[in-house]
Design a protein around this motif. Structure first.
Motif, mmCIF file in Angstrom:
data_model
loop_
_atom_site.group_PDB
_atom_site.id
_atom_site.type_symbol
_atom_site.label_atom_id
_atom_site.label_comp_id
_atom_site.label_asym_id
_atom_site.label_seq_id
_atom_site.Cartn_x
_atom_site.Cartn_y
_atom_site.Cartn_z
ATOM 1 N N ARG A 179 -2.872 -0.022 -8.629
ATOM 2 C CA ARG A 179 -2.059 -0.960 -7.594
ATOM 3 C C ARG A 179 -2.583 -0.540 -6.311
ATOM 4 O O ARG A 179 -2.819 -1.613 -5.446
ATOM 5 N N GLY A 180 -3.097 0.861 -5.874
ATOM 6 C CA GLY A 180 -3.622 1.118 -4.755
ATOM 7 C C GLY A 180 -4.787 0.572 -4.022
ATOM 8 O O GLY A 180 -5.118 -0.223 -3.220
ATOM 9 N N ARG A 181 -5.896 0.464 -5.264
ATOM 10 C CA ARG A 181 -6.938 -0.238 -5.191
ATOM 11 C C ARG A 181 -6.915 -1.762 -4.950
ATOM 12 O O ARG A 181 -7.688 -2.247 -4.171
ATOM 13 N N LEU A 196 2.417 7.424 -13.916
ATOM 14 C CA LEU A 196 2.645 7.116 -12.829
ATOM 15 C C LEU A 196 1.529 6.976 -11.740
ATOM 16 O O LEU A 196 1.152 6.227 -11.008
ATOM 17 N N ALA A 197 0.662 8.213 -11.979
ATOM 18 C CA ALA A 197 -0.756 8.335 -11.362
ATOM 19 C C ALA A 197 -1.420 7.141 -11.599
ATOM 20 O O ALA A 197 -2.263 6.737 -10.616
ATOM 21 N N TRP A 235 0.979 -1.271 0.136
ATOM 22 C CA TRP A 235 -0.042 0.120 0.013
ATOM 23 C C TRP A 235 0.858 1.309 -0.161
ATOM 24 O O TRP A 235 0.421 2.213 -0.733
ATOM 25 N N ASP A 236 2.082 1.114 0.801
ATOM 26 C CA ASP A 236 2.821 2.476 0.922
ATOM 27 C C ASP A 236 3.426 2.634 -0.504
ATOM 28 O O ASP A 236 3.532 3.778 -0.833
ATOM 29 N N ARG A 237 3.854 1.675 -1.167
ATOM 30 C CA ARG A 237 4.431 1.655 -2.331
ATOM 31 C C ARG A 237 3.656 2.067 -3.568
ATOM 32 O O ARG A 237 4.013 2.963 -4.323
#
Length: 264
Positions: free
Chosen positions: A218-220, A211-212, A181-183
């Motif tokens: 990836r965050g989802r 990147l966004a 998550w942090d990455r």
């Protein structure tokens, strides 16, 4: 439970600061500042000065990005200072309509396939009735009411006790999920400095957008997996908490301490 130390994770700030994306950003900024964006036309000072300046900017931008990542995480989780109410209400209305359809199909005894499709549609909006303006925020915040509904447990109170009772492989998996998550937030945060120099050299706007989007996708995925892991920890271990939390009577505790001190 959501802080850096929640699962024993302590990020190495300097390793993050001196990462490869920091070096790429410094090089890209130098090219963007060159006349005609031609690196051969850069006015490069003497080697020691160049090296010192490169390392200074490299470390500075690398230390800035974690601060930006914290802001990205807050935005993804729906912790907005303004504007959250209207979007949350809109998401609630969509969820309510989807939930009504689920109930209507169930009451009518509709085919299982139709009910599964309607349920999946509701879940795509949020796993429970939305309370945040973002899907990521709803998925993470839904953990607490789902645990309360399933087991009658207050997540904030029960989690530290359950964490101490979890086997090490489970805790390691939770730490890995937190690191992922942090990455993802760091990856998305890099879109901001790349977008800033993209105002001078447009190809970097494409890099920033990539990147966004990559960080958000990836965050989802990581927040969904992380939430599933926390719920799974309760599913598998919540029944052990009563036995684990069986405390000593005060008098028995005093006798135990006296014995442990061996009269000293």
């Amino acid at each position: 439970m959501t802080g850096d130390d929640a699962y024993g994770v302590r990020p190495d700030r300097w390793r993050q600061a001196l990462g490869p994306l920091s070096a790429v950003w410094v090089a890209a900024a130098a090219v963007a500042a060159a006349p005609g964006h031609d690196p051969r036309r850069l006015d490069i000072p003497e080697a020691p000065v160049t090296a010192a300046g490169f390392v200074l900017v490299w470390a500075s931008i690398g230390l800035l990005v974690p601060l930006l990542a914290a802001t990205v995480a807050a935005l993804w989780l729906g912790r907005w200072p303004i504007g959250a109410g209207a979007l949350t209400a809109r998401r609630q209305a969509r969820w309510d309509r989807a939930h009504q359809l689920v109930e209507e199909l169930a009451n009518r005894g509709a085919p299982d396939e139709s009910q599964a499709h309607a349920l999946a549609r509701r879940t795509r909006i949020a796993p429970s009735r939305p309370c945040r303006p973002t899907w990521i925020g709803d998925r993470w915040s839904a953990v607490e009411p789902r645990i309360d509904e399933a087991y009658g447990l207050d997540l904030v109170t029960a989690w530290p006790r359950l964490w101490l009772a979890l086997p090490e492989p489970t805790r390691a998996e939770l730490r890995t999920a937190k690191a992922d998550w942090d990455r993802s937030t760091h990856l998305a945060a890099w879109a901001i400095p790349f977008g800033a120099i993209g105002l001078v050299w447009w190809p970097l706007l494409v890099v920033a957008a990539t990147l966004a989007v990559a960080g958000w996708l990836r965050g989802r995925a990581t927040i969904a997996y992380r939430a599933d892991l926390v719920e799974a920890a309760f599913d598998l271990r919540a029944g052990e908490l009563p036995a684990l939390l069986a405390g000593l009577e005060p008098e028995a505790g005093r006798r135990l301490i006296a014995d442990l001190r061996k009269g000293t």
